[in-house]
Design an enzyme around this catalytic site. Structure first.
Site, PDB file in Angstrom:
ATOM      1  N   ARG A  68     -10.376   4.067  -4.889  1.00 24.74           N
ATOM      2  CA  ARG A  68      -9.313   3.079  -5.755  1.00 24.74           C
ATOM      3  C   ARG A  68      -8.404   3.632  -5.270  1.00 24.74           C
ATOM      4  O   ARG A  68      -8.153   4.473  -5.969  1.00 24.74           O
ATOM      5  CB  ARG A  68     -10.024   2.383  -7.324  1.00 24.74           C
ATOM      6  CG  ARG A  68      -9.225   2.085  -7.824  1.00 24.74           C
ATOM      7  CD  ARG A  68      -8.997   0.269  -7.694  1.00 24.74           C
ATOM      8  NE  ARG A  68      -9.716  -0.189  -7.090  1.00 24.74           N
ATOM      9  CZ  ARG A  68      -9.914  -1.704  -7.273  1.00 24.74           C
ATOM     10  NH1 ARG A  68      -9.541  -2.235  -6.619  1.00 24.74           N
ATOM     11  NH2 ARG A  68     -10.904  -2.514  -7.148  1.00 24.74           N
ATOM     12  N   ARG A  91     -11.693   0.154   6.338  1.00 24.74           N
ATOM     13  CA  ARG A  91     -11.546   1.301   5.420  1.00 24.74           C
ATOM     14  C   ARG A  91     -12.814   1.779   4.862  1.00 24.74           C
ATOM     15  O   ARG A  91     -12.561   2.448   4.134  1.00 24.74           O
ATOM     16  CB  ARG A  91     -11.527   0.855   3.996  1.00 24.74           C
ATOM     17  CG  ARG A  91     -11.629  -0.712   3.337  1.00 24.74           C
ATOM     18  CD  ARG A  91     -10.078  -1.423   2.343  1.00 24.74           C
ATOM     19  NE  ARG A  91     -11.247  -2.328   1.984  1.00 24.74           N
ATOM     20  CZ  ARG A  91     -10.890  -2.458   1.068  1.00 24.74           C
ATOM     21  NH1 ARG A  91     -10.609  -2.203  -0.028  1.00 24.74           N
ATOM     22  NH2 ARG A  91     -11.731  -3.661   0.202  1.00 24.74           N
ATOM     23  N   HIS A 160      -2.103  -0.356   2.817  1.00 19.99           N
ATOM     24  CA  HIS A 160      -2.069  -0.523   0.830  1.00 19.99           C
ATOM     25  C   HIS A 160      -1.667   0.349   0.226  1.00 19.99           C
ATOM     26  O   HIS A 160      -2.738   0.951  -1.001  1.00 19.99           O
ATOM     27  CB  HIS A 160      -3.879  -1.485   1.124  1.00 19.99           C
ATOM     28  CG  HIS A 160      -3.984  -1.811  -0.522  1.00 19.99           C
ATOM     29  ND1 HIS A 160      -3.431  -1.835  -1.459  1.00 19.99           N
ATOM     30  CD2 HIS A 160      -4.410  -2.422  -0.392  1.00 19.99           C
ATOM     31  CE1 HIS A 160      -3.271  -2.642  -2.410  1.00 19.99           C
ATOM     32  NE2 HIS A 160      -4.882  -3.313  -1.837  1.00 19.99           N
ATOM     33  N   ASP A 203       1.315 -10.994  -7.721  1.00 20.19           N
ATOM     34  CA  ASP A 203       0.337 -11.246  -6.419  1.00 20.19           C
ATOM     35  C   ASP A 203       0.876 -11.481  -5.568  1.00 20.19           C
ATOM     36  O   ASP A 203       0.630 -12.816  -5.108  1.00 20.19           O
ATOM     37  CB  ASP A 203      -1.637 -10.913  -5.833  1.00 20.19           C
ATOM     38  CG  ASP A 203      -2.054 -10.873  -5.093  1.00 20.19           C
ATOM     39  OD1 ASP A 203      -1.261 -10.824  -3.945  1.00 20.19           O
ATOM     40  OD2 ASP A 203      -3.660 -10.956  -5.483  1.00 20.19           O
ATOM     41  N   GLU A 260       3.296  -2.546  -0.235  1.00 16.52           N
ATOM     42  CA  GLU A 260       2.144  -2.904   0.995  1.00 16.52           C
ATOM     43  C   GLU A 260       2.753  -3.437   2.066  1.00 16.52           C
ATOM     44  O   GLU A 260       3.395  -4.313   2.278  1.00 16.52           O
ATOM     45  CB  GLU A 260       1.429  -3.519   0.765  1.00 16.52           C
ATOM     46  CG  GLU A 260       0.299  -3.319  -0.368  1.00 16.52           C
ATOM     47  CD  GLU A 260      -1.152  -4.144  -0.638  1.00 16.52           C
ATOM     48  OE1 GLU A 260      -1.637  -5.082   0.226  1.00 16.52           O
ATOM     49  OE2 GLU A 260      -1.346  -4.841  -1.964  1.00 16.52           O
TER      50      GLU A 260
END
Length: 289
Positions: A68, A91, A160, A203, A260
């Site tokens: 995270r 990832r 990200h 978002d 990002e």
């Protein structure tokens, strides 16, 4: 694959207390940490500056887990898919270090995702994938995808990047004025008016956008430049959603903002046999202490 015993001075293979493997960089120009799982850049601290990245302080960084913070690699899809994990497989798997070198300006690393991993996690698809990191006063990342198959294949992705802020209520993002974006919370297309100030969950996928962005904080300005990207994602979970996220501090949303570099939504790419595409991002401090 590069033998870890042959790493240049200032780059060492290390493991944390949970057993997760990292490359630790201690160089006159920069200190950094990269997890081999996910080729995940955890930290990048140019000499005399704060970290360019945010990392959760409550993440145990255990083997097999998705970290995270830092820079997770979302590939070969961004977001959810009908089958497979959210944000793809890159990832979640172990990468190989192919090359490492250093000079006065910093350190360069090149990783690849093994062909066997790609075959087992993406049956029926044919890809080659590499990540190049250049670490110094500036952080530069380049994710290169090549279609090694006989048919066209679709690709969406993102670097990200979690960026640190002193307090989310005190920052603004310049460089988005006039841009159209998909608000993923409402599903609607909207337009950005002026600078972006954040006082709630965000978002968004900004589309048809290629210009640099500037994150203005109380004591520094970070510049984010992209190439191979006509979309940029901005994300902050805010308070309610952050309580539902794994390994996320209770007040962590106040100290981070994701900006990002992406090929998302309408900016997804179709790669024909033999074709390759590089998504790149550069992050640097252009003003501040």
């Amino acid at each position: 694959m590069l033998e870890y015993a042959a790493l240049p001075d200032g780059i060492v293979l290390t493991h944390n207390s949970a057993g997760k493997a990292f490359l630790k960089i201690e160089h006159p120009a920069v200190r950094a940490l990269v997890a081999l799982e996910g080729a995940h850049l955890v930290s990048c601290i140019p000499t005399g500056q704060p970290d360019l990245l945010w990392m959760s302080q409550v993440d145990a960084q255990a083997p097999g887990g998705v970290l995270r913070g830092g820079v997770p690699l979302c590939w070969p899809w961004f977001g959810s898919a009908q089958s497979g994990p959210a944000h793809g497989i890159a990832r979640r798997n172990l990468w190989q270090l192919e090359h490492a070198d250093a000079d006065q300006q910093g350190v360069r690393l090149r990783f690849s995702l093994p062909a066997a991993t790609l075959r087992s996690t993406l049956p029926g698809e044919c890809w080659a994938l590499t990540l190049e990191l250049s670490l110094g006063a500036t952080l530069h990342m380049a994710l290169t995808t090549r279609n090694t198959g006989q048919t066209a294949q679709s690709l969406s992705q993102a670097l990200h990047s979690y960026l640190p802020v002193s307090d989310i209520s005190r920052v603004r993002v310049e460089g988005l004025a006039g841009a159209r974006y998909l608000d993923q919370l409402s599903g609607k297309m909207q337009s950005q008016h002026g600078a972006l100030h954040i006082d709630q969950e965000v978002d968004r996928i900004y589309l048809d956008h290629r210009e640099p962005l500037y994150l203005h904080d109380t004591d520094r300005i970070l510049e984010v430049r992209r190439s191979g990207s006509a979309s940029v994602v901005l994300w902050n979970p805010w308070q309610a959603k952050s309580t539902r996220l794994d390994n996320f501090p209770a007040e962590g949303y106040r100290q981070m903002l994701c900006i990002e570099a992406a090929n998302a939504d309408a900016d997804a790419r179709l790669l024909h046999p033999g074709e390759q595409h590089t998504l790149a991002c550069e992050i640097c401090q252009i003003a501040g202490k």
